[in-house]
Design an enzyme around this catalytic site. Structure first.
Site, PDB file in Angstrom:
ATOM      1  N   HIS A  92     -27.783  56.239  38.301  1.00  0.00           N
ATOM      2  CA  HIS A  92     -26.315  56.238  38.313  1.00  0.00           C
ATOM      3  C   HIS A  92     -25.771  57.443  37.549  1.00  0.00           C
ATOM      4  O   HIS A  92     -24.826  58.105  37.988  1.00  0.00           O
ATOM      5  CB  HIS A  92     -25.785  54.972  37.628  1.00  0.00           C
ATOM      6  CG  HIS A  92     -26.157  53.687  38.300  1.00  0.00           C
ATOM      7  ND1 HIS A  92     -27.042  52.792  37.744  1.00  0.00           N
ATOM      8  CD2 HIS A  92     -25.748  53.125  39.467  1.00  0.00           C
ATOM      9  CE1 HIS A  92     -27.164  51.749  38.527  1.00  0.00           C
ATOM     10  NE2 HIS A  92     -26.397  51.911  39.590  1.00  0.00           N
ATOM     11  N   GLN A 128     -29.139  59.031  47.330  1.00  0.00           N
ATOM     12  CA  GLN A 128     -30.033  59.037  48.502  1.00  0.00           C
ATOM     13  C   GLN A 128     -30.948  57.808  48.471  1.00  0.00           C
ATOM     14  O   GLN A 128     -31.516  57.404  49.483  1.00  0.00           O
ATOM     15  CB  GLN A 128     -30.844  60.339  48.483  1.00  0.00           C
ATOM     16  CG  GLN A 128     -31.846  60.522  49.598  1.00  0.00           C
ATOM     17  CD  GLN A 128     -31.187  60.602  50.962  1.00  0.00           C
ATOM     18  OE1 GLN A 128     -30.088  61.140  51.103  1.00  0.00           O
ATOM     19  NE2 GLN A 128     -31.852  60.058  51.974  1.00  0.00           N
ATOM     20  N   GLN A 137     -27.171  53.040  53.465  1.00  0.00           N
ATOM     21  CA  GLN A 137     -25.794  52.906  52.966  1.00  0.00           C
ATOM     22  C   GLN A 137     -25.055  54.243  53.072  1.00  0.00           C
ATOM     23  O   GLN A 137     -23.907  54.304  53.515  1.00  0.00           O
ATOM     24  CB  GLN A 137     -25.855  52.442  51.511  1.00  0.00           C
ATOM     25  CG  GLN A 137     -24.542  52.503  50.755  1.00  0.00           C
ATOM     26  CD  GLN A 137     -24.683  51.915  49.368  1.00  0.00           C
ATOM     27  OE1 GLN A 137     -24.812  50.709  49.216  1.00  0.00           O
ATOM     28  NE2 GLN A 137     -24.649  52.748  48.349  1.00  0.00           N
ATOM     29  N   LEU A 177     -26.284  50.120  34.481  1.00  0.00           N
ATOM     30  CA  LEU A 177     -26.506  51.534  34.792  1.00  0.00           C
ATOM     31  C   LEU A 177     -27.845  52.055  34.270  1.00  0.00           C
ATOM     32  O   LEU A 177     -28.346  51.620  33.241  1.00  0.00           O
ATOM     33  CB  LEU A 177     -25.366  52.372  34.195  1.00  0.00           C
ATOM     34  CG  LEU A 177     -23.961  52.010  34.669  1.00  0.00           C
ATOM     35  CD1 LEU A 177     -22.928  52.928  34.025  1.00  0.00           C
ATOM     36  CD2 LEU A 177     -23.837  52.059  36.192  1.00  0.00           C
ATOM     37  N   GLN A 215     -21.284  41.706  49.528  1.00  0.00           N
ATOM     38  CA  GLN A 215     -22.500  42.328  50.053  1.00  0.00           C
ATOM     39  C   GLN A 215     -23.762  41.539  49.727  1.00  0.00           C
ATOM     40  O   GLN A 215     -24.868  41.998  50.005  1.00  0.00           O
ATOM     41  CB  GLN A 215     -22.610  43.782  49.576  1.00  0.00           C
ATOM     42  CG  GLN A 215     -22.885  43.967  48.108  1.00  0.00           C
ATOM     43  CD  GLN A 215     -22.735  45.426  47.697  1.00  0.00           C
ATOM     44  OE1 GLN A 215     -21.640  45.974  47.675  1.00  0.00           O
ATOM     45  NE2 GLN A 215     -23.834  46.081  47.371  1.00  0.00           N
ATOM     46  N   GLY A 271     -22.821  48.522  38.224  1.00  0.00           N
ATOM     47  CA  GLY A 271     -23.147  48.380  36.811  1.00  0.00           C
ATOM     48  C   GLY A 271     -24.639  48.259  36.568  1.00  0.00           C
ATOM     49  O   GLY A 271     -25.442  48.600  37.434  1.00  0.00           O
ATOM     50  N   ASP A 305     -30.152  54.788  48.436  1.00  0.00           N
ATOM     51  CA  ASP A 305     -29.665  53.832  49.435  1.00  0.00           C
ATOM     52  C   ASP A 305     -29.309  54.623  50.691  1.00  0.00           C
ATOM     53  O   ASP A 305     -28.135  54.805  51.030  1.00  0.00           O
ATOM     54  CB  ASP A 305     -28.465  53.076  48.880  1.00  0.00           C
ATOM     55  CG  ASP A 305     -28.836  52.257  47.658  1.00  0.00           C
ATOM     56  OD1 ASP A 305     -29.210  51.093  47.825  1.00  0.00           O
ATOM     57  OD2 ASP A 305     -28.800  52.805  46.532  1.00  0.00           O
TER      58      ASP A 305
HETATM   59  P1  AMP Z   1     -25.641  50.319  42.780  1.00  0.00           P
HETATM   60  O1  AMP Z   1     -25.121  50.121  41.389  1.00  0.00           O
HETATM   61  O2  AMP Z   1     -27.020  49.834  42.991  1.00  0.00           O
HETATM   62  O3  AMP Z   1     -24.651  49.857  43.827  1.00  0.00           O
HETATM   63  O4  AMP Z   1     -25.734  51.895  42.983  1.00  0.00           O
HETATM   64  C1  AMP Z   1     -24.620  52.723  42.777  1.00  0.00           C
HETATM   65  C2  AMP Z   1     -24.944  54.116  43.249  1.00  0.00           C
HETATM   66  O5  AMP Z   1     -26.068  54.621  42.506  1.00  0.00           O
HETATM   67  C3  AMP Z   1     -25.350  54.175  44.727  1.00  0.00           C
HETATM   68  O6  AMP Z   1     -24.776  55.332  45.309  1.00  0.00           O
HETATM   69  C4  AMP Z   1     -26.850  54.273  44.658  1.00  0.00           C
HETATM   70  O7  AMP Z   1     -27.420  54.915  45.780  1.00  0.00           O
HETATM   71  C5  AMP Z   1     -27.036  55.116  43.409  1.00  0.00           C
HETATM   72  N1  AMP Z   1     -28.391  54.958  42.869  1.00  0.00           N
HETATM   73  C6  AMP Z   1     -29.004  53.786  42.559  1.00  0.00           C
HETATM   74  N2  AMP Z   1     -30.274  54.031  42.153  1.00  0.00           N
HETATM   75  C7  AMP Z   1     -30.457  55.369  42.210  1.00  0.00           C
HETATM   76  C8  AMP Z   1     -31.560  56.246  41.939  1.00  0.00           C
HETATM   77  N3  AMP Z   1     -32.739  55.779  41.511  1.00  0.00           N
HETATM   78  N4  AMP Z   1     -31.381  57.567  42.123  1.00  0.00           N
HETATM   79  C9  AMP Z   1     -30.198  58.055  42.574  1.00  0.00           C
HETATM   80  N5  AMP Z   1     -29.120  57.288  42.851  1.00  0.00           N
HETATM   81  C10 AMP Z   1     -29.244  55.965  42.682  1.00  0.00           C
END
Ligand code: AMP
Length: 292
Positions: free
Chosen positions: A37, A148, A153, A33, A61, A31, A150
């Site tokens: 995202h 990418q 991950q 977002l 986590q 979230g 993360d």
């Molecule tokens: P999170 O909500 O931080 O767990 O992220 C959810 C998904 O969004 C994960 O696959 C992240 O790698 C991706 N994500 C987060 N920030 C970015 C970004 N700046 N660019 C591309 N994907 C992202």
């Protein structure tokens, strides 16, 4: 757009979609977002006839002294953004729905989970792989989309999917950045305007590594030392690590022969941020202002 809170509701929706012959794309998130995202949602839309997203701040986590309590939450806004991007359904479970009392089973990708952020955040990747494995079983997507951003991950989830024969394809999407290069992150919301400037240390360090790489430098030590030096120039950010590793195994490299991952993590005040860039063989990853 449906919003489901329970596992049986999600399973029923997913199975109906798939029995209609539609491919289901899935974007797991915590979230708060942003455009990073949403880029995953849009990628899912181009490859799948139906798209699901999850919003779940996964306690497993987070370490004991990390930001679980204050992690930004903005459910109504998130729903609006996902609705605007034509998501078919959201899965937003409670902690009890995901981890009923007595839940003691975890998924660990041995070795890889101790590298990069796994070193400074013990148990973090075990929490990630456990929740992602559960989400895959619950949502049963055809394709899952990860950023990418993360990179560790991503490598760990790819390995889990391979090792445990999950019937899901993993698609990686490029990092979405602010105009000045800062990688978008839900945690950027913590940054004061002073911190916001200091946070550029991460991008600056990676650009230094990339510049030297483009000039032909292939020795990982030389690249890392230059990147660390560029990071320190700002003074107010504290480096956790800057490493050059194999993008799949996350093993440290001595020479960059094929594709390598330059990954950085640092603290600005109490906020921990990460970023990375792929260094590709003879050439460097295509880089524009908005994405790497
Ligand atoms: P999170 O909500 O931080 O767990 O992220 C959810 C998904 O969004 C994960 O696959 C992240 O790698 C991706 N994500 C987060 N920030 C970015 C970004 N700046 N660019 C591309 N994907 C992202």
């Amino acid at each position: 757009m449906d919003i489901f809170r329970t596992i049986p509701d999600v399973r029923a929706a997913s199975r109906t979609i798939r029995s209609d012959g539609k491919r289901l794309g899935f974007v797991p998130t915590m979230g708060a977002l942003h455009d990073g995202h949403l880029s995953l949602v849009r990628a899912a839309r181009t490859q799948c006839e139906a798209v699901a997203a999850s919003i779940f701040v996964n306690p497993l986590q987070f370490g004991p002294n990390e930001d679980l309590e204050k992690y930004p939450r903005n459910f109504d806004r998130d729903c609006e953004l996902l609705r605007n991007d034509s998501v078919d359904f959201i899965f937003a479970p409670s902690v009890e729905e995901m981890y009923p009392e007595g839940a003691v089973t975890h998924v660990t990708v041995e070795g890889l989970s101790d590298r990069l952020c796994g070193q400074s955040r013990p148990g973090h990747f075990r929490g990630v792989t456990t929740v992602v494995a559960k989400l895959f079983h619950i949502v049963e997507p055809d394709i899952a989309f990860f950023g990418q951003k993360d990179a560790a991950q991503l490598a760990i989830i790819r390995r889990m999917v391979r090792d445990l024969n999950f019937a899901v394809e993993i698609v990686a999407c490029p990092i979405v950045r602010e105009p000045d290069g800062l990688a978008m992150s839900s945690r950027n919301a913590y940054l004061s305007s002073k911190d916001r400037k200091a946070a550029l240390a991460l991008y600056r360090s990676l650009m230094e590594v990339q510049k030297l790489f483009q000039q032909g430098e292939r020795n990982a030590d030389v690249l890392m030392i230059a990147g660390r030096k560029a990071f320190m120039e700002g003074e107010s950010a504290r480096l956790d690590y800057l490493k050059i590793v194999h993008p799949d195994s996350l093993d440290s490299l001595t020479d960059v022969k094929e594709t390598a991952l330059a990954a950085v993590a640092g603290f600005v005040g109490t906020t921990r941020l990460i970023d990375n860039v792929l260094l590709r063989g003879e050439e460097v990853a295509v880089h524009s202002k908005a994405t790497v």
